[in-house]
Write an enzyme that holds these catalytic residues in place. Structure first.
Site, mmCIF file in Angstrom:
data_model
loop_
_atom_site.group_PDB
_atom_site.id
_atom_site.type_symbol
_atom_site.label_atom_id
_atom_site.label_comp_id
_atom_site.label_asym_id
_atom_site.label_seq_id
_atom_site.Cartn_x
_atom_site.Cartn_y
_atom_site.Cartn_z
ATOM 1 N N GLU A 80 -7.867 3.329 2.045
ATOM 2 C CA GLU A 80 -7.404 2.917 0.450
ATOM 3 C C GLU A 80 -8.007 1.536 -0.055
ATOM 4 O OE1 GLU A 80 -5.788 0.527 0.482
ATOM 5 O OE2 GLU A 80 -5.544 -0.645 2.190
ATOM 6 N N LYS A 111 -7.544 -10.436 7.315
ATOM 7 C CA LYS A 111 -7.461 -9.091 8.516
ATOM 8 C C LYS A 111 -8.339 -8.155 9.149
ATOM 9 C CE LYS A 111 -4.501 -6.224 7.252
ATOM 10 N NZ LYS A 111 -4.553 -4.667 7.549
ATOM 11 N N VAL A 134 1.113 -1.539 0.091
ATOM 12 C CA VAL A 134 -0.386 0.058 -0.196
ATOM 13 C C VAL A 134 1.227 1.530 0.072
ATOM 14 C CG1 VAL A 134 -1.559 1.643 1.130
ATOM 15 C CG2 VAL A 134 -1.994 -1.334 0.741
ATOM 16 N N CYS A 186 -5.885 -8.240 2.711
ATOM 17 C CA CYS A 186 -6.864 -7.277 3.733
ATOM 18 C C CYS A 186 -8.477 -8.023 3.959
ATOM 19 C CB CYS A 186 -7.280 -6.616 2.357
ATOM 20 S SG CYS A 186 -6.097 -5.191 2.237
ATOM 21 N N GLY A 208 -7.983 -15.176 -0.029
ATOM 22 C CA GLY A 208 -7.070 -14.792 1.330
ATOM 23 C C GLY A 208 -6.940 -13.503 0.674
HETATM 24 C C1 UDX Z 1 -9.030 -6.062 -1.082
HETATM 25 C C2 UDX Z 1 -10.095 -5.529 -1.741
HETATM 26 O O1 UDX Z 1 -10.409 -5.549 -3.031
HETATM 27 C C3 UDX Z 1 -9.133 -3.232 -1.751
HETATM 28 O O2 UDX Z 1 -10.290 -2.891 -1.407
HETATM 29 C C4 UDX Z 1 -8.848 -3.482 -0.375
HETATM 30 O O3 UDX Z 1 -8.248 -2.426 0.211
HETATM 31 C C5 UDX Z 1 -7.534 -4.536 -0.142
HETATM 32 O O4 UDX Z 1 -8.814 -6.230 -0.316
HETATM 33 P P1 UDX Z 1 -7.543 -7.334 -2.538
HETATM 34 O O5 UDX Z 1 -6.669 -7.702 -1.483
HETATM 35 O O6 UDX Z 1 -5.524 -6.799 -2.712
HETATM 36 O O7 UDX Z 1 -8.092 -6.461 -2.242
HETATM 37 O O8 UDX Z 1 -7.837 -8.264 -3.319
HETATM 38 P P2 UDX Z 1 -9.205 -8.833 -3.998
HETATM 39 O O9 UDX Z 1 -9.316 -8.560 -5.812
HETATM 40 O O10 UDX Z 1 -10.392 -7.626 -3.331
HETATM 41 O O11 UDX Z 1 -9.792 -10.637 -4.047
HETATM 42 C C6 UDX Z 1 -9.455 -10.244 -1.885
HETATM 43 C C7 UDX Z 1 -9.571 -12.141 -2.309
HETATM 44 O O12 UDX Z 1 -10.836 -12.372 -2.760
HETATM 45 C C8 UDX Z 1 -8.988 -12.536 -3.051
HETATM 46 O O13 UDX Z 1 -8.454 -14.239 -2.681
HETATM 47 C C9 UDX Z 1 -9.419 -13.127 -4.588
HETATM 48 O O14 UDX Z 1 -9.504 -14.290 -4.901
HETATM 49 C C10 UDX Z 1 -11.123 -13.717 -4.006
HETATM 50 N N1 UDX Z 1 -12.107 -13.204 -4.630
HETATM 51 C C11 UDX Z 1 -12.145 -11.738 -5.233
HETATM 52 C C12 UDX Z 1 -13.365 -14.085 -5.187
HETATM 53 O O15 UDX Z 1 -12.921 -15.352 -4.836
HETATM 54 N N2 UDX Z 1 -14.131 -13.915 -5.946
HETATM 55 C C13 UDX Z 1 -14.646 -12.466 -6.625
HETATM 56 O O16 UDX Z 1 -15.626 -12.526 -7.476
HETATM 57 C C14 UDX Z 1 -13.484 -11.917 -6.298
#
Ligand code: UDX
Length: 390
Positions: free
Chosen positions: A104, A219, A11, A216, A213
């Site tokens: 963020e 946690k 971040v 974010c 996973g």
């Molecule tokens: C997330 C939030 O989107 C972001 O706004 C925040 O600031 C940080 O956390 P990120 O952890 O980078 O971002 O990934 P994200 O794309 O949101 O996916 C999170 C998890 O959910 C991943 O393991 C992803 O594979 C899973 N996921 C996401 C799914 O299984 N299905 C979906 O439709 C979307």
């Protein structure tokens, strides 16, 4: 403006580089002196598309620099702003400092784009001067006209945690619907599309998979649950989401067991994708970890490949045989599991895979293939929440 960024990770480094790119003068500070030394040499500690170029050009133009310093900030949750304010007041009672919450919403793998094209900017400030400083910092975005919402600090903190908990709930919801689809003979992709076309629901975050996973969602849901408990308001829905997701990640190994007729003991399993999602090297809370641990516990040998996450995975999963490509991982495998939907896994040469595998079995935990192409290539195919190939 002059900006100091505490923390130069997924971040802080992205945000610092983007602020510098807006024209601000930025210093990124981190307690990890080795990381800062590497950054000063122009080495980027993480994999994030576009970041190396952005850091390099802003360093060259003299707007981005790095410094190592000790840090006292612990885990973040709702109320972190108060804690930081207390620390600052304790150490510098005379200083005129305002603590603002500016959460963020950056997704790893798309963080620079998310920073420069945000859906919204949230500013949690108690004071007009603080609000105007934040408005000035984000002024370069005004052509894109993202809504800026000004709220109290506690509200801003809660917006962040409630947003992530809601998205985690959406993912978990479709994951459970996928399980039901398997039992009743429905197709979860079509269910998600049919639901998502309703504007009140929206199609995003309705992709079923092995469980969420990353750094974010796990946690932040945990932090929100804990804060809610501390305030005597248990969030039972979010608690259930966290519990269901934990169980799901390990339960994915069962899918592999079933695909191989009831046991993986003595079998070799290829796992493609070790990071929690594509376009990142981040393996924190990756569903691939409990999946592989469970496969090992059940007596399987695991061969793994990931385009960017193998170095991070090695200390977490020391018993995996790390390979240099998807095809190398597939060699001698009784089943191939797609755990992360990296682009390069989306159009694998099925004939080539079949030639090197011991058995033609694919478990697709991200639904990136179609059953008819697997049928044509004579693979047994096990997707999530829809009909596969026996
Ligand atoms: C997330 C939030 O989107 C972001 O706004 C925040 O600031 C940080 O956390 P990120 O952890 O980078 O971002 O990934 P994200 O794309 O949101 O996916 C999170 C998890 O959910 C991943 O393991 C992803 O594979 C899973 N996921 C996401 C799914 O299984 N299905 C979906 O439709 C979307």
């Amino acid at each position: 403006m002059r900006v100091s960024m505490m923390g130069a990770g997924y971040v802080g480094l992205v945000s610092g580089a983007c602020f510098a790119d807006f024209g601000h003068q930025v210093t990124c500070i981190d307690k990890d002196a080795a990381k800062i030394a590497a950054l000063k040499r122009g080495e980027i500690p993480i994999f994030e598309p576009g970041l190396a170029e952005l850091v390099e050009s802003n360093m060259r133009q003299g707007r981005l620099e790095f410094a190592a310093k000790a840090s006292r900030i612990g885990e973040a949750d709702v109320g972190t702003g108060d804690e930081i304010e207390n620390i600052l007041r304790e150490q510098r009672p005379e200083a005129d400092i305002q603590v603002v919450s500016n959460p963020e919403f950056l997704r790893e793998g798309a963080a620079i784009r998310d920073f420069k094209h945000p859906d919204r900017i949230v500013v949690g400030a108690e004071d007009e001067r603080a609000r105007s400083v934040l408005a000035e910092i984000y002024r370069p975005l005004y052509l894109n006209a993202p809504p800026i919402i000004y709220v109290s600090r506690r509200t801003a903190e809660l917006i962040k945690y409630a947003s992530n908990a809601f998205l985690a709930t959406k993912v978990t919801f479709i994951n459970e619907i996928a399980d039901l689809c398997e039992q009743v003979g429905a197709d979860v992709q079509e269910v998600a599309r049919g639901m998502g076309l309703d504007n009140r629901i929206g199609g995003k975050f309705l992709h079923p998979g092995p469980g969420f996973g990353g750094s974010c969602f796990p946690k932040d849901t945990t932090a929100l649950i804990k804060t809610a408990h501390d305030h005597g308001v248990p969030l039972r829905l979010v608690e259930t989401v966290a519990a269901v997701n934990e169980q799901r990640k390990r339960a994915m190994a069962r899918k592999v067991v079933v695909a191989l007729g009831g046991s993986v003991r003595g079998k070799t399993i290829a796992v493609l994708g070790l990071t929690f999602k594509p376009n990142t090297d981040d393996t924190r809370d990756s569903p691939a970890i409990p999946l592989i641990t469970a496969l090992h516990d059940l007596g399987a040998t695991v061969r793994g490949y990931d385009p960017a996450g193998m170095e991070q995975a090695k200390p977490l999963l020391p018993d995996v045989h790390y390979c240099q490509s998807a095809y190398a991982a597939a060699e001698g495998a009784d089943a191939l599991v797609i755990a992360t939907e990296w682009e390069q896994f989306r159009a694998l040469d099925l004939a080539r895979l079949k030639a090197v595998m011991a058995q033609p079995v694919i478990v697709d935990l991200r639904n990136i293939y179609r059953s008819d192409e697997m049928r044509r290539a004579a693979f047994r195919y096990v997707p999530i929440g829809r009909a596969g190939v026996e």
